[in-house]
Design a protein around this motif. Structure first.
Motif, PDB file in Angstrom:
ATOM      1  N   LEU A  44       0.815  -1.208   0.000  1.00 32.35           N
ATOM      2  CA  LEU A  44       0.000   0.000   0.000  1.00 32.35           C
ATOM      3  C   LEU A  44       0.849   1.259   0.000  1.00 32.35           C
ATOM      4  O   LEU A  44       1.664   1.453   0.911  1.00 32.35           O
ATOM      5  CB  LEU A  44      -0.889   0.033   1.253  1.00 32.35           C
ATOM      6  N   PRO A  45       0.643   2.136  -0.979  1.00 34.36           N
ATOM      7  CA  PRO A  45       1.256   3.460  -0.913  1.00 34.36           C
ATOM      8  C   PRO A  45       0.666   4.223   0.287  1.00 34.36           C
ATOM      9  O   PRO A  45      -0.381   3.853   0.823  1.00 34.36           O
ATOM     10  CB  PRO A  45       0.845   4.124  -2.225  1.00 34.36           C
ATOM     11  N   THR A  46       1.321   5.280   0.693  1.00 37.11           N
ATOM     12  CA  THR A  46       0.931   6.035   1.882  1.00 37.11           C
ATOM     13  C   THR A  46      -0.541   6.448   1.859  1.00 37.11           C
ATOM     14  O   THR A  46      -1.249   6.305   2.865  1.00 37.11           O
ATOM     15  CB  THR A  46       1.832   7.282   2.029  1.00 37.11           C
ATOM     16  N   ALA A  51      -5.955   5.825   4.250  1.00 35.57           N
ATOM     17  CA  ALA A  51      -7.402   5.639   4.089  1.00 35.57           C
ATOM     18  C   ALA A  51      -7.873   4.384   4.823  1.00 35.57           C
ATOM     19  O   ALA A  51      -8.910   4.389   5.494  1.00 35.57           O
ATOM     20  CB  ALA A  51      -7.774   5.558   2.611  1.00 35.57           C
ATOM     21  N   LEU A  52      -7.106   3.315   4.722  1.00 35.94           N
ATOM     22  CA  LEU A  52      -7.463   2.068   5.390  1.00 35.94           C
ATOM     23  C   LEU A  52      -7.394   2.223   6.905  1.00 35.94           C
ATOM     24  O   LEU A  52      -8.329   1.845   7.618  1.00 35.94           O
ATOM     25  CB  LEU A  52      -6.538   0.945   4.924  1.00 35.94           C
ATOM     26  N   GLU A  53      -6.309   2.785   7.410  1.00 37.32           N
ATOM     27  CA  GLU A  53      -6.137   2.933   8.861  1.00 37.32           C
ATOM     28  C   GLU A  53      -7.161   3.885   9.470  1.00 37.32           C
ATOM     29  O   GLU A  53      -7.606   3.677  10.601  1.00 37.32           O
ATOM     30  CB  GLU A  53      -4.720   3.420   9.173  1.00 37.32           C
ATOM     31  N   ALA A  54      -7.547   4.910   8.730  1.00 35.49           N
ATOM     32  CA  ALA A  54      -8.504   5.894   9.239  1.00 35.49           C
ATOM     33  C   ALA A  54      -9.948   5.422   9.118  1.00 35.49           C
ATOM     34  O   ALA A  54     -10.855   6.065   9.637  1.00 35.49           O
ATOM     35  CB  ALA A  54      -8.325   7.220   8.501  1.00 35.49           C
ATOM     36  N   GLN A  97      -4.906  -9.336   6.989  1.00 35.33           N
ATOM     37  CA  GLN A  97      -4.457  -8.482   8.088  1.00 35.33           C
ATOM     38  C   GLN A  97      -3.548  -7.372   7.595  1.00 35.33           C
ATOM     39  O   GLN A  97      -2.704  -7.598   6.720  1.00 35.33           O
ATOM     40  CB  GLN A  97      -3.684  -9.317   9.116  1.00 35.33           C
ATOM     41  N   LEU A  98      -3.730  -6.201   8.193  1.00 31.57           N
ATOM     42  CA  LEU A  98      -2.842  -5.078   7.903  1.00 31.57           C
ATOM     43  C   LEU A  98      -1.561  -5.266   8.715  1.00 31.57           C
ATOM     44  O   LEU A  98      -1.607  -5.432   9.935  1.00 31.57           O
ATOM     45  CB  LEU A  98      -3.511  -3.754   8.262  1.00 31.57           C
ATOM     46  N   ARG A  99      -0.453  -5.261   8.017  1.00 29.22           N
ATOM     47  CA  ARG A  99       0.862  -5.399   8.653  1.00 29.22           C
ATOM     48  C   ARG A  99       1.725  -4.220   8.220  1.00 29.22           C
ATOM     49  O   ARG A  99       1.347  -3.453   7.326  1.00 29.22           O
ATOM     50  CB  ARG A  99       1.528  -6.704   8.209  1.00 29.22           C
ATOM     51  N   GLU A 100       2.901  -4.123   8.799  1.00 31.95           N
ATOM     52  CA  GLU A 100       3.818  -3.029   8.452  1.00 31.95           C
ATOM     53  C   GLU A 100       4.126  -3.013   6.955  1.00 31.95           C
ATOM     54  O   GLU A 100       4.186  -1.967   6.328  1.00 31.95           O
ATOM     55  CB  GLU A 100       5.116  -3.180   9.255  1.00 31.95           C
TER      56      GLU A 100
END
Length: 166
Positions: A44-46, A51-54, A97-100
């Protein structure tokens, strides 16, 4: 060593006979417990990550949609992979899952059949990853799907396989 494995021997093509594609006949193979696990990464680009995290994605929850899409996709494997047998899937789990490093997608698929479920596991992670892309593409078109691979398989004539660690 079989005749076809002898040095210099021409390997026998299992999915082609007389130049024509065919589905391998598994009629006489025993149905055994088989399992496969695959993975994919969605980088994922920044902008897309933010958008995903928010939780600010206008299309909704990309990870939840991806889980369902992966499960749905694995059931369509024989329609998408032309010489793949339709098999009864007896269990499946898709984890997103969202990872680093990005979104990590894994799928484990089980069956008791005369042929394995590697293609179903690979299809599940690919379809799930495509859905993450679709859900987040408004935030960034630079999302990348990478690292689609089989991690593990068990059962069948070829036995156990574990992918080497990257």
């Amino acid at each position: 060593m079989s005749e076809r494995d002898a040095p210099g021997a021409t390997p026998e093509l299992t999915h082609f006979r007389d130049g024509a594609p065919r589905m391998v006949d598994v009629t006489d193979k025993a149905a055994t417990h088989r399992e496969a696990t695959a993975e994919a990464w969605v980088r994922l680009p920044t902008d897309a990550r933010r958008a995903l995290e928010a939780g600010a994605n206008p299309k909704g929850d990309p990870l939840g949609v991806a889980r369902l899409a992966g499960l749905s996709g694995l059931k369509r494997t024989a329609d998408l992979v032309l010489l793949c047998h339709p098999i009864p899937v007896t269990g499946a789990k898709v984890d997103v899952q969202l990872r680093e490093q990005g979104v990590h997608v894994t799928a484990t698929v089980r069956t008791t059949a005369p042929t394995g479920v590697e293609m179903e596991a690979l299809t599940a992670v690919t379809v799930a990853a495509l859905n993450v892309y679709d859900m987040l593409k408004a935030a960034s078109k630079a999302i990348e799907i990478t690292g689609v691979r089989l991690l593990h398989k068990s059962g069948g004539k070829s036995g156990e396989y574990h992918a080497p660690r990257p």
